[in-house]
Design a protein around this motif. Sequence first.
Motif, short mmCIF file in Angstrom:
data_model
loop_
_atom_site.label_atom_id
_atom_site.label_comp_id
_atom_site.label_asym_id
_atom_site.label_seq_id
_atom_site.Cartn_x
_atom_site.Cartn_y
_atom_site.Cartn_z
N SER A 624 -75.90 -146.89 48.35
CA SER A 624 -76.60 -146.03 47.40
C SER A 624 -76.45 -144.55 47.74
N GLY A 625 -75.68 -144.24 48.77
CA GLY A 625 -75.49 -142.85 49.15
C GLY A 625 -76.68 -142.23 49.85
N ILE A 626 -77.50 -143.05 50.51
CA ILE A 626 -78.71 -142.57 51.18
C ILE A 626 -78.49 -142.67 52.69
N VAL A 627 -78.70 -141.57 53.39
CA VAL A 627 -78.54 -141.51 54.84
C VAL A 627 -79.84 -141.00 55.44
N LEU A 628 -80.34 -141.69 56.45
CA LEU A 628 -81.54 -141.27 57.15
C LEU A 628 -81.13 -140.46 58.38
N ARG A 629 -81.56 -139.21 58.41
CA ARG A 629 -81.22 -138.34 59.53
C ARG A 629 -82.46 -137.61 60.01
N GLU A 630 -82.41 -137.20 61.27
CA GLU A 630 -83.51 -136.44 61.84
C GLU A 630 -83.42 -134.99 61.39
N GLY A 631 -84.56 -134.41 61.07
CA GLY A 631 -84.58 -133.03 60.64
C GLY A 631 -84.31 -132.08 61.80
N PRO A 632 -84.10 -130.81 61.50
CA PRO A 632 -83.79 -129.84 62.56
C PRO A 632 -84.98 -129.59 63.48
N TRP A 633 -84.70 -129.38 64.75
CA TRP A 633 -85.71 -129.05 65.73
C TRP A 633 -85.88 -127.53 65.80
N ASN A 634 -86.88 -127.12 66.56
CA ASN A 634 -87.05 -125.71 66.84
C ASN A 634 -85.89 -125.20 67.71
N LYS A 635 -85.50 -123.95 67.52
CA LYS A 635 -84.38 -123.41 68.28
C LYS A 635 -84.64 -123.45 69.77
N LYS A 636 -85.90 -123.31 70.16
CA LYS A 636 -86.22 -123.36 71.59
C LYS A 636 -85.89 -124.72 72.18
N ALA A 637 -86.02 -125.80 71.38
CA ALA A 637 -85.71 -127.13 71.87
C ALA A 637 -84.21 -127.26 72.18
N TYR A 638 -83.35 -126.73 71.32
CA TYR A 638 -81.91 -126.78 71.59
C TYR A 638 -81.56 -125.93 72.82
N TRP A 639 -82.24 -124.81 72.98
CA TRP A 639 -81.98 -123.96 74.15
C TRP A 639 -82.39 -124.68 75.44
N ASP A 640 -83.55 -125.32 75.43
CA ASP A 640 -83.98 -126.05 76.62
C ASP A 640 -83.07 -127.23 76.92
N ALA A 641 -82.62 -127.93 75.87
CA ALA A 641 -81.72 -129.06 76.09
C ALA A 641 -80.39 -128.60 76.70
N LEU A 642 -79.87 -127.48 76.23
CA LEU A 642 -78.64 -126.95 76.80
C LEU A 642 -78.85 -126.54 78.25
N GLU A 643 -79.97 -125.92 78.54
CA GLU A 643 -80.25 -125.53 79.92
C GLU A 643 -80.35 -126.74 80.84
N ARG A 644 -81.01 -127.78 80.37
CA ARG A 644 -81.13 -128.99 81.18
C ARG A 644 -79.77 -129.64 81.39
#
Length: 822
Positions: A624-644
């Motif tokens: 049906s063309g429907i995809v379940l995806r997670e919405g965007p996180w806060n930019k700080k979360a991506y920064w912390d993940a990269l640092e880790r």
Amino acid sequence: MKRSLIRMTAKLQLGITLLIASGCAQTQPFFLNESPDLNYYLNSATQIEYPDVDVESLPETTEALPPLAIGNHDYQFWDLTLEEATNIALQNAKFFVTTSGIAETRQNVADQFISGSSDQFGSVYDVAIQQSTTQSVPLTVDSNGNRTLPRGVLRANQVGGVEDALAEFDAQASGFISYSNTDRPRNSGNSAVSTSLFQSDDVTAQAAISKRFATGGVATLRHQLVYGYSNLPTAPLALNSASRVVPSDYTVTMEAQVQQPLMRNRGTLVNRIPVVLASLNEDVSIAEYEVQVRNLVRDVENAYWDLYVAYRNVATSVVGRNSAIATAQFAQLAMENGTGTLQELSQAKGQYFQFKAQLETALAGSNLPGPDRFGVYGSENRLRELMGQSATDGRLIRPIDEPTLARVEFDWNESVAQMLYLSPELRQTKTRIKQQELELISAKNQILPEVNLSLLYRWVGVGDTLGPPDGGTGEFPEPGSSALGSLTGGDFQEGAVRLEVTPPAFGARRELARIQNAKLRIVRERSKLQEDERLLVSKLSDAIRKAQSHYQLTQTNAQQWQAFETEVESRLAEFEAGTKDINVVLQSQQRKAQAEINYYRALAEYSKSLSYVDYLKGTLLANSGIVLREGPWNKKAYWDALERARERSAGKKLQYGVTRPGVVRQGPVRDADSASQIIGSGANTHGQILPPGEFEMNAADGQVFFGDANGEALPMDMGIVRDPIRIDDHQPLSEYGNSTHEMLQAPQPIDRLSPPVTVPTPAPSIESAQPLRSPAASSNDGASWGTARRVQPAAYTAPAATSAAEPAEYAPQPVRRKPISR
């Protein structure tokens, strides 16, 4: 003495007098500014009251128009495709007005939704609620500021989210300050070192920060200040060594303590189990969210095709009613000419009323026994409920997508493999199995002895003053010495080592029972998974069988429709010639109308069956063309993940340094094409596999032979029609006019029934193997089917359901009720 006795006697007599005067009855107190209306008092404790809640209603609720019904056809058609209906439903869905499970059909859950609670139905908030769920037990510290070590069983049954589980490893700060004084005599005399009246002031202040590690240990950094003052005699150290040198003293300590379990609760594997369990709980919630979205899409599609059938039922009822009108009109003319009877005319009128009632039911629905309970208006209302639309907004949804006529064949092994891999219900069960396996690891760990090692290192400073030296530079107990100076000097350092050993109780009965319980739970969940897979394969088998059956029924019903159409023409010709009575004509018209609606029902059920197969396979949303995806996180979360990630990549790996949790996931869910490679080529069965030719009942020519009572073979055509059918005079719903009057059109009065009859009768053709053409590409150059006549749409007349005038010569008059005599 006598005066006091006399005074007490007088007071006693006065009290007895007042008691006798007031009696023993209870009395209300007197208030000076009492209000007579008692406006602060509740009259009853269980009175029905309205809650003080202010929630703005949706415009779809407050701006809804009066419902569409017989006599109210004020609307415009809203031509809607299935894709648009599904898109609107998903955009408006805050709560999924559906139920869990894999039922092929679901009843309308609006009444259950209204009477239920928000926890009973899925919503877009469920995953976030699961992630933010927390335990009610706070982080605890002991009197020394140490995070308490886990005693006994770890929280393997984690019910909160990942953030709640990770909070167990957060650093916890604590502190206190206490003051106490002593003022009491002592059993001693005054001397150079003691006093009979002892007085003292004591103050203790402490600040600590403690953190629990993933290895199970606890590290604490603690600072403590102790102040003491007493009135004990003081004397210089040179005069009396037993006396106090200064009246007060400060003791400052700085401690670092590490506690580490050596056996039970040691290692990252055990201590991270609650975190992994919390993440698996979120996986279960995400799978349930997928189930709710999938069920909503499935319900919208079913409601869409039900509405399509309802429209076709109206069109068929219009055709039947128009035919009944023409037949009744011819019977009227025949009776006037002396060739007909009143019985034939009455029977024709009864046929007309029967089709008229069927048309009214097909349009507005009815709870009376009949072919359609909801009708067009009811089916449209059910679709609106799923789409999140207002009950009535001046538009009437009209499906413009046509059900598919193409024959679809499913590869059985591939379908089974896709279902076993993509089914969210099976994924939930597998997630619970992994949770039970982790809890078994935790249960096995608890049978180990509890051996805890504690290491403490302390810096100590004692002085007459807390801050800088006051008038002296000597060490304590000289007057003016500094406690902080002594602490920073590092002259006084202490250490402590403590080893605690607590083995399980003799026999370890509770621990062994816990292990056995965890094993049994794993066995139960695995058996549940096996039964789920077996039953799902059974459901899939039934769904594929029904898809093939419904496709075959569309062919058979098309042939039946063609045969009854030919019969109606022949019966009408014989009735005109006077060789057959009207009863035969009316019965043939009923059979033809029923065959027509059966065809459209089978056509819609075929499309619903194909959807149900994809539903069970787990490919409905993807198709049906429907995809379940997670919405965007806060930019700080991506920064912390990269640092880790950078921090881990820069570290040095210790091969045997720590233990990490085993694999609990295999990565993101793959697409349907990869499912057969992951699961396999299908289920293998034990025993001999016979080729299809050895047990196939169908002969080469599609004939199946059954023996009769005399042992003779009776040929029956049971072959599958493998070519798609084609509708030549199939009129799309969008061409049925723009109003109810045009949709419910009736023919103009005519003098006699002679071909061609102005009755719109779309008819199928089974002679052509071409697929169904789209409405935009449809034309009249297709092959005709059999002997059925091609008819033209009639001109506009008022619908039978309204008060518009009908031909008086054949329309029966209503019968007035007569009062019953007493």
